[in-house]
Write a protein that holds these residues in place. Sequence first.
Motif, PDB file in Angstrom:
ATOM      1  N   VAL B 109       0.846  -1.201   0.000  1.00  0.00           N
ATOM      2  CA  VAL B 109       0.000   0.000   0.000  1.00  0.00           C
ATOM      3  C   VAL B 109       0.884   1.255   0.000  1.00  0.00           C
ATOM      4  N   ALA B 111       3.921   1.511  -1.063  1.00  0.00           N
ATOM      5  CA  ALA B 111       4.601   1.619  -2.360  1.00  0.00           C
ATOM      6  C   ALA B 111       3.665   2.242  -3.392  1.00  0.00           C
ATOM      7  N   ALA B 112       2.395   1.816  -3.342  1.00  0.00           N
ATOM      8  CA  ALA B 112       1.418   2.365  -4.285  1.00  0.00           C
ATOM      9  C   ALA B 112       1.243   3.864  -4.061  1.00  0.00           C
ATOM     10  N   MET B 113       1.172   4.263  -2.792  1.00  0.00           N
ATOM     11  CA  MET B 113       1.007   5.691  -2.496  1.00  0.00           C
ATOM     12  C   MET B 113       2.224   6.484  -2.971  1.00  0.00           C
ATOM     13  N   LYS B 114       3.405   5.892  -2.786  1.00  0.00           N
ATOM     14  CA  LYS B 114       4.638   6.571  -3.198  1.00  0.00           C
ATOM     15  C   LYS B 114       4.677   6.741  -4.722  1.00  0.00           C
ATOM     16  N   VAL B 115       4.356   5.662  -5.423  1.00  0.00           N
ATOM     17  CA  VAL B 115       4.467   5.696  -6.874  1.00  0.00           C
ATOM     18  C   VAL B 115       3.436   6.660  -7.474  1.00  0.00           C
ATOM     19  N   LYS B 116       2.340   6.848  -6.740  1.00  0.00           N
ATOM     20  CA  LYS B 116       1.311   7.759  -7.224  1.00  0.00           C
ATOM     21  C   LYS B 116       1.510   9.182  -6.704  1.00  0.00           C
ATOM     22  N   ARG B 118       1.366  10.228  -3.703  1.00  0.00           N
ATOM     23  CA  ARG B 118       0.421  10.590  -2.639  1.00  0.00           C
ATOM     24  C   ARG B 118       1.036  10.280  -1.288  1.00  0.00           C
TER      25      ARG B 118
END
Lengths: 418, 333
Positions: B109, B111-116, B118
């Motif tokens: 989760v 990692a997803a926030m970082k890549v986006k 956010r």
Amino acid sequence: MLKQTEGSKAVAEAIALCRPEVICAYPISPQTHIVEALGEMVKSGELTPCEFINVESEFAAMSVAIGSSAAGARSYTATASQGLLFMVEAVYNAAGLGLPIVMTVANRAIGAPINIWNDHSDSLSQRDSGWMQLFAETNQEAVDLHIQAFRLAEELSMPVMVCMDGFILTHAFERVDIPSQEQVDSYLPPFDPRQVLDPAEPVSIGAMVGPEAFMEVKYLAHAKQMQALGLIQQLASEFRTTFGRDSGGLVRTYRADDAETMVVAMGSVLGTIKDTVDEMRDEGHKIGVLGITSYRPFPQREVRAALQNCKRFVVLEKSLAVGMGGIAATDVRMAVTGSGLKGFTAIAGLGGRAIPKASLHRLFREVEQEDLAPVTFLDLDRDAVNKQLEREKQTRRSGPIAENILYDKGISSTAKFG
Amino acid sequence: MPYQPVKFYQTGTFTVGNRLLAPDERSVQSSRMRSNSINSGHRACQGCGEALGARYAIDAAMAASDGQLIAVNATGCLEVFSTPYPESSWQVPWIHSLFGNAPAVATGVAAAMKVKGRQEVRVVAQGGDGGTTDIGFGCLSGMFERNDDVLYICYDNEAYMNTGVQRSSATPPAARTATTMPVGPEPGNVFGQGKNVPEIAMAHGIPYVATATVADLRDLEYKVRKAMSMHGARYIQIFVPCPLGFGTASHDTIRIARLARETGMFPVFEAEHGEVTGVLKIRHKVAVEEYLQPQKRFAHLFGKHPHPETVARLQAIADRNIRKYGLLEKESD
């Protein structure tokens, strides 16, 4: 662009073209070259934005992908063999949650005895996990199937395994057409998740479900795979329009039109089978081939249609349902139920055992004559097996099986027991 | 109605009524603006320490992140009692995957926030002691080692309560559980080497490690806020008595938690980058009997066939904790 390249490298390039946002990597042969190449692309900045995470196990790899996919990021990982088994709990979980993760399985045998070479035991053990499974025949198809897999997964919000034969494909250098970024972008839109963890719109994902709704949730997974039967064909046809070549789909036949004997198989062995069939055709044998690309969902109707005009078929598979016979063969036989067709199962190539043309010639002639047991084992050394069975009859402490077999086959010079 | 005196101070604690504090010093929980992250209506037992701990911890994390929080939950009581389909107590985006993978899911989760891009969205993972110190330990260590931007909270009630009170690696010696029955010459759980996960977390050198109890809720809120002010892997282990598993009265949850700290059985401290930076001092040291006797899981140590030597061994553990972390206000006390 045409390239002479390694299968793993080609797949890594295809994955990169799909713009994955989170990649989780844990080393296990023979998939390592794929994630190694992706890791380098992320590190160098060639693939961005993308998080490449070196995790501590395959269980963690799939779990990280579950988290990142649920948070709306296009997520990818790759594994094989023991690694796939180590992540099984999370494999089922990803499907149950309906997360469109794409995973390469570089097909490899399962131990014990530990063995790094190719067969299909690993992914076939996950046939009921809720993941779709697409089998590549060539490295070109492996490249193409990965691009289709993201579309398929994200359209249905279900995960997809792209299965490619370990070493035989992953480590083979051959000519591959790597598509352009523009082509892939026009085929694969950005990930638009059906469910996403977002503070702006809080949802609970992964709630406990009791008997009152569990069946429905599970049935939905089945219903989606039934939908996939149509979608896979549609995606293959769109793929042809965009990329100009045939790849994917449910099944593919070869010289099947007037065939009285059909050979059914999955993966790279189809190449050897087609060569053998060509030679037999030259000699006047009416024999053809059915290759299964989509193993899950299993295209029962297409398999039945492809076999309905033959007299007999053999399913040649690189997997074994111990205590039963074939795994894929069971599915194929189910598809032709009531047709009166004579079906045979040939277990071949376990743990990387070579499947030479000479053996296939012999097998296919036996099938033509219908002169073989319902389940046969290609090139099995019966003497070695019987010696071990005899040893176990004679001696209580007969010792480790693998060691004995290696001794009996003259590969190891000492046997400690018996 | 019986007469109830108004208490501003609770004797023996640092607790102070919020009404005596300036508004900015008041607890998150006393604010009408608290997020009620885990809302009423869930199905925890009466007196559940975990429900209380989770409410304070996640509300504090929500306050610290300005409502930009995603929670990941391991399988366990907290997951089961908060999300019986189709109901959910969670007012935050929440995901439950498996028993042993909450730290890894949280990594995903984050990692997803970082890549986006956010990164204002923060990630908390939570689980019980079984999900943390046993089955999820590999993933936890991996998340620590990579220093992923996740706050992991372990609600420690010292056994697998959800499955019916079986021993975990956080179960104290001599305790009765369904798999360490009070029979034989050495009744209850074995005296092993223990598995001090806060110290193992510190050994990873992660930015922040803390322990807390549900008896010291301001301290708990402070630690969650502090953890949320940092990035990287952070770990808080909260002692949360379980009336069912401990065999204690529902109204004794806070008292038992306080006694765990005041005896030294559960040392409360915080550490940054592997070094202890603060401890919650014991003002009046209490003998372990006072902590053990109200709990049915230790009943076999007392009564008709007492085991004073076992109690003495537990006292030695408490004393060692007190020495090691310097928990006494004055060593001469």
